[in-house]
Scaffold this motif. Structure first.
Motif, PDB file in Angstrom:
ATOM      1  N   UNK A  62     -28.488  17.549 -12.167  1.00  0.00           N
ATOM      2  CA  UNK A  62     -29.441  16.538 -11.714  1.00  0.00           C
ATOM      3  C   UNK A  62     -30.095  16.921 -10.402  1.00  0.00           C
ATOM      4  N   UNK A  63     -29.901  18.166  -9.990  1.00  0.00           N
ATOM      5  CA  UNK A  63     -30.584  18.644  -8.798  1.00  0.00           C
ATOM      6  C   UNK A  63     -29.643  18.980  -7.668  1.00  0.00           C
ATOM      7  N   UNK A  64     -30.134  19.821  -6.758  1.00  0.00           N
ATOM      8  CA  UNK A  64     -29.349  20.209  -5.598  1.00  0.00           C
ATOM      9  C   UNK A  64     -30.197  20.999  -4.627  1.00  0.00           C
ATOM     10  N   UNK A  65     -29.541  21.578  -3.619  1.00  0.00           N
ATOM     11  CA  UNK A  65     -30.224  22.309  -2.564  1.00  0.00           C
ATOM     12  C   UNK A  65     -29.536  23.658  -2.402  1.00  0.00           C
ATOM     13  N   UNK A  66     -30.265  24.777  -2.379  1.00  0.00           N
ATOM     14  CA  UNK A  66     -29.641  26.102  -2.327  1.00  0.00           C
ATOM     15  C   UNK A  66     -28.660  26.294  -1.180  1.00  0.00           C
ATOM     16  N   UNK A  67     -28.998  25.812   0.007  1.00  0.00           N
ATOM     17  CA  UNK A  67     -28.132  26.016   1.164  1.00  0.00           C
ATOM     18  C   UNK A  67     -26.777  25.334   0.993  1.00  0.00           C
ATOM     19  N   UNK A  68     -26.719  24.284   0.151  1.00  0.00           N
ATOM     20  CA  UNK A  68     -25.434  23.637  -0.114  1.00  0.00           C
ATOM     21  C   UNK A  68     -24.494  24.593  -0.838  1.00  0.00           C
TER      22      UNK A  68
ATOM     23  N   UNK B 130     -51.843  35.051   2.019  1.00  0.00           N
ATOM     24  CA  UNK B 130     -52.773  34.298   2.872  1.00  0.00           C
ATOM     25  C   UNK B 130     -53.186  32.979   2.235  1.00  0.00           C
ATOM     26  N   UNK B 131     -52.191  32.298   1.635  1.00  0.00           N
ATOM     27  CA  UNK B 131     -52.450  31.015   0.990  1.00  0.00           C
ATOM     28  C   UNK B 131     -51.164  30.198   1.050  1.00  0.00           C
ATOM     29  N   UNK B 132     -51.277  28.859   0.965  1.00  0.00           N
ATOM     30  CA  UNK B 132     -50.085  28.016   1.126  1.00  0.00           C
ATOM     31  C   UNK B 132     -49.130  28.095  -0.060  1.00  0.00           C
ATOM     32  N   UNK B 133     -49.661  28.396  -1.259  1.00  0.00           N
ATOM     33  CA  UNK B 133     -48.827  28.582  -2.448  1.00  0.00           C
ATOM     34  C   UNK B 133     -47.859  27.434  -2.708  1.00  0.00           C
ATOM     35  N   UNK B 134     -48.384  26.238  -2.612  1.00  0.00           N
ATOM     36  CA  UNK B 134     -47.631  25.022  -2.964  1.00  0.00           C
ATOM     37  C   UNK B 134     -46.331  24.879  -2.170  1.00  0.00           C
ATOM     38  N   UNK B 135     -46.384  25.286  -0.897  1.00  0.00           N
ATOM     39  CA  UNK B 135     -45.232  25.120  -0.015  1.00  0.00           C
ATOM     40  C   UNK B 135     -44.219  26.235  -0.078  1.00  0.00           C
ATOM     41  N   UNK B 136     -44.575  27.374  -0.653  1.00  0.00           N
ATOM     42  CA  UNK B 136     -43.633  28.470  -0.882  1.00  0.00           C
ATOM     43  C   UNK B 136     -42.945  28.958   0.389  1.00  0.00           C
ATOM     44  N   UNK B 137     -43.571  28.839   1.532  1.00  0.00           N
ATOM     45  CA  UNK B 137     -43.028  29.402   2.770  1.00  0.00           C
ATOM     46  C   UNK B 137     -42.354  28.358   3.668  1.00  0.00           C
ATOM     47  N   UNK B 138     -42.172  27.148   3.184  1.00  0.00           N
ATOM     48  CA  UNK B 138     -41.723  26.052   4.045  1.00  0.00           C
ATOM     49  C   UNK B 138     -40.215  25.801   4.040  1.00  0.00           C
ATOM     50  N   UNK B 139     -39.496  26.295   3.046  1.00  0.00           N
ATOM     51  CA  UNK B 139     -38.079  25.934   2.912  1.00  0.00           C
ATOM     52  C   UNK B 139     -37.180  27.154   2.687  1.00  0.00           C
ATOM     53  N   UNK B 140     -37.590  28.318   3.114  1.00  0.00           N
ATOM     54  CA  UNK B 140     -36.889  29.561   2.799  1.00  0.00           C
ATOM     55  C   UNK B 140     -35.602  29.723   3.604  1.00  0.00           C
ATOM     56  N   UNK B 141     -34.627  30.406   2.982  1.00  0.00           N
ATOM     57  CA  UNK B 141     -33.363  30.673   3.661  1.00  0.00           C
ATOM     58  C   UNK B 141     -32.686  31.880   3.022  1.00  0.00           C
ATOM     59  N   UNK B 142     -31.629  32.359   3.657  1.00  0.00           N
ATOM     60  CA  UNK B 142     -30.818  33.435   3.094  1.00  0.00           C
ATOM     61  C   UNK B 142     -29.411  33.329   3.670  1.00  0.00           C
ATOM     62  N   UNK B 143     -28.403  33.851   2.964  1.00  0.00           N
ATOM     63  CA  UNK B 143     -27.024  33.721   3.441  1.00  0.00           C
ATOM     64  C   UNK B 143     -26.707  34.703   4.554  1.00  0.00           C
TER      65      UNK B 143
END
Length: 366
Positions: A129-135, A260-273
């Motif tokens: 039912x959904x989740x968040x990668x950082x979790x 050089x485009x927003x790409x539907x928010x592609x760059x707003x929530x990025x993370x890595x371990x």
């Protein structure tokens, strides 16, 4: 009902392919689905999460003009989440695999199912039912930095009982101790991508679901992210993203987003371990890397014979997979043979190759 939805999507795809741009759209398994069915292939729960700060620090290195981790054997094969809203587990695992490979020297196919079963077990939530990668990264860091391999903990397309403690740990050489968010700009994401893959999130639209190839520049986003995927490289023209809908979707399971485009928010929530050395070596045989090598020139190549035309206005590269349809899509499929006064030396459409019979199809159809 299914036919009406299919017909509507056929019209949508035809209209989309007539618009200016470098992307190609095609009918696929989404074309006869309801809205509720399509949402089952998402699964990002953005509740309680905000966009990353623009000023977050990124790895201190000068990013090269191009870095495609697919071309270096550092990306595993495309997987399929199916009708379980577990995209967040695939985004998290994808953000791990390339970085573990760079540090340990071994490409490892990690288990989305462990994150699906275990991350929200104590909260009583269904990971489908959904989740968040950082979790997922938090779960690993709280459990000794571990994560099983897909071979030992197979994906089941449903949330089950957590078996993490009974499965071998595949994070042998390095363990997860946390995660880092990436600054919410394209420049920060490119800089971070130069050192490894990223877990990224964005908004899926109808255009994205019907994407088939080329470089997409979606203008129909409303602003709310609903899908997690993995960024696995970039060129000066596009950012390469690995999806979790199988290799029958998109460009063999991948998508190219315009630079050089927003790409539907592609760059707003990025993370890595964050990975820490364990002192051990990962000596087990490496897992398979994807054989996909992205084309870096997605401009259509004109056929050698200007008189060779498609008999249908709805032709796209996907139709080249079906022998019965090629004769109606000869220009698109580059099937303008000598009988039409042309030749067979032209390049095939993006995502296809020339088979032994001289016809352009996806490689697995030859």
């Amino acid at each position: 009902m299914r036919f009406r939805m299919f017909r509507s999507n056929a019209e949508f795809v035809a209209d989309a392919n007539e618009q200016e741009g470098d992307a190609v759209f095609a009918l696929n398994f989404f074309s006869a689905m309801t809205g509720d069915e399509k949402r089952q292939y998402l699964g990002l729960n953005v509740t309680g999460h905000k966009e990353n700060d623009v000023l977050l620090s990124s790895p201190l290195l000068k990013a090269p003009a191009k870095k495609l981790w697919t071309n270096e054997g550092s990306v595993t094969e495309v997987k399929n989440q199916g009708g379980c809203g577990s995209c967040w587990t695939f985004g998290a695992v994808g953000g791990l695999e390339t970085r573990y490979k760079q540090l340990s020297g071994t490409l490892r196919d990690f288990a989305e199912q462990e994150y699906l079963d275990c991350t929200y077990e104590n909260a009583g939530r269904d990971g489908c039912n959904g989740g968040w990668p950082d979790d997922g990264y938090d779960y690993s860091s709280k459990n000794g930095g571990r994560l099983a391999s897909s071979a030992d903990y197979k994906y089941a397309q449903k949330d089950g009982r957590c078996l993490g403690s009974s499965k071998p740990n595949a994070l042998v050489a390095y363990k997860i101790t946390g995660y880092k968010n990436v600054g919410g700009t394209e420049a920060a994401n490119i800089n971070a991508l130069a050192s490894g893959s990223l877990s990224v999130a964005f908004e899926v639209t109808n255009y994205f679901q019907q994407y088939s190839g080329g470089i997409i520049k979606d203008t129909t986003c409303s602003g709310r992210p609903n899908h997690a995927v993995t960024a696995v490289g970039y060129t000066e023209k596009f950012v390469l993203v690995k999806n979790s809908w199988g290799n029958a979707w998109g460009d063999q399971g991948f998508v190219k987003y315009a630079r050089n485009y927003h790409n539907c928010g592609l760059f707003k929530y990025s993370s890595y371990p964050v990975l820490k050395r364990t002192g051990k070596s990962d000596t087990a045989p490496a897992d398979d890397a994807t054989s996909y090598i992205p084309s870096e020139d997605d401009k259509p190549v004109p056929t050698a014979d200007p008189d060779c035309q498609d008999a249908s206005q709805y032709c796209s590269a996907i139709h080249c997979e079906y022998a019965d349809l090629i004769e109606y899509c000869r220009r698109t499929c580059n099937d303008c043979g000598d009988d039409d006064g042309g030749d067979d030396d032209g390049d095939c459409p993006s995502g296809t190759i020339r088979c032994d019979d001289g016809v352009c199809r996806h490689e697995h159809m030859c």
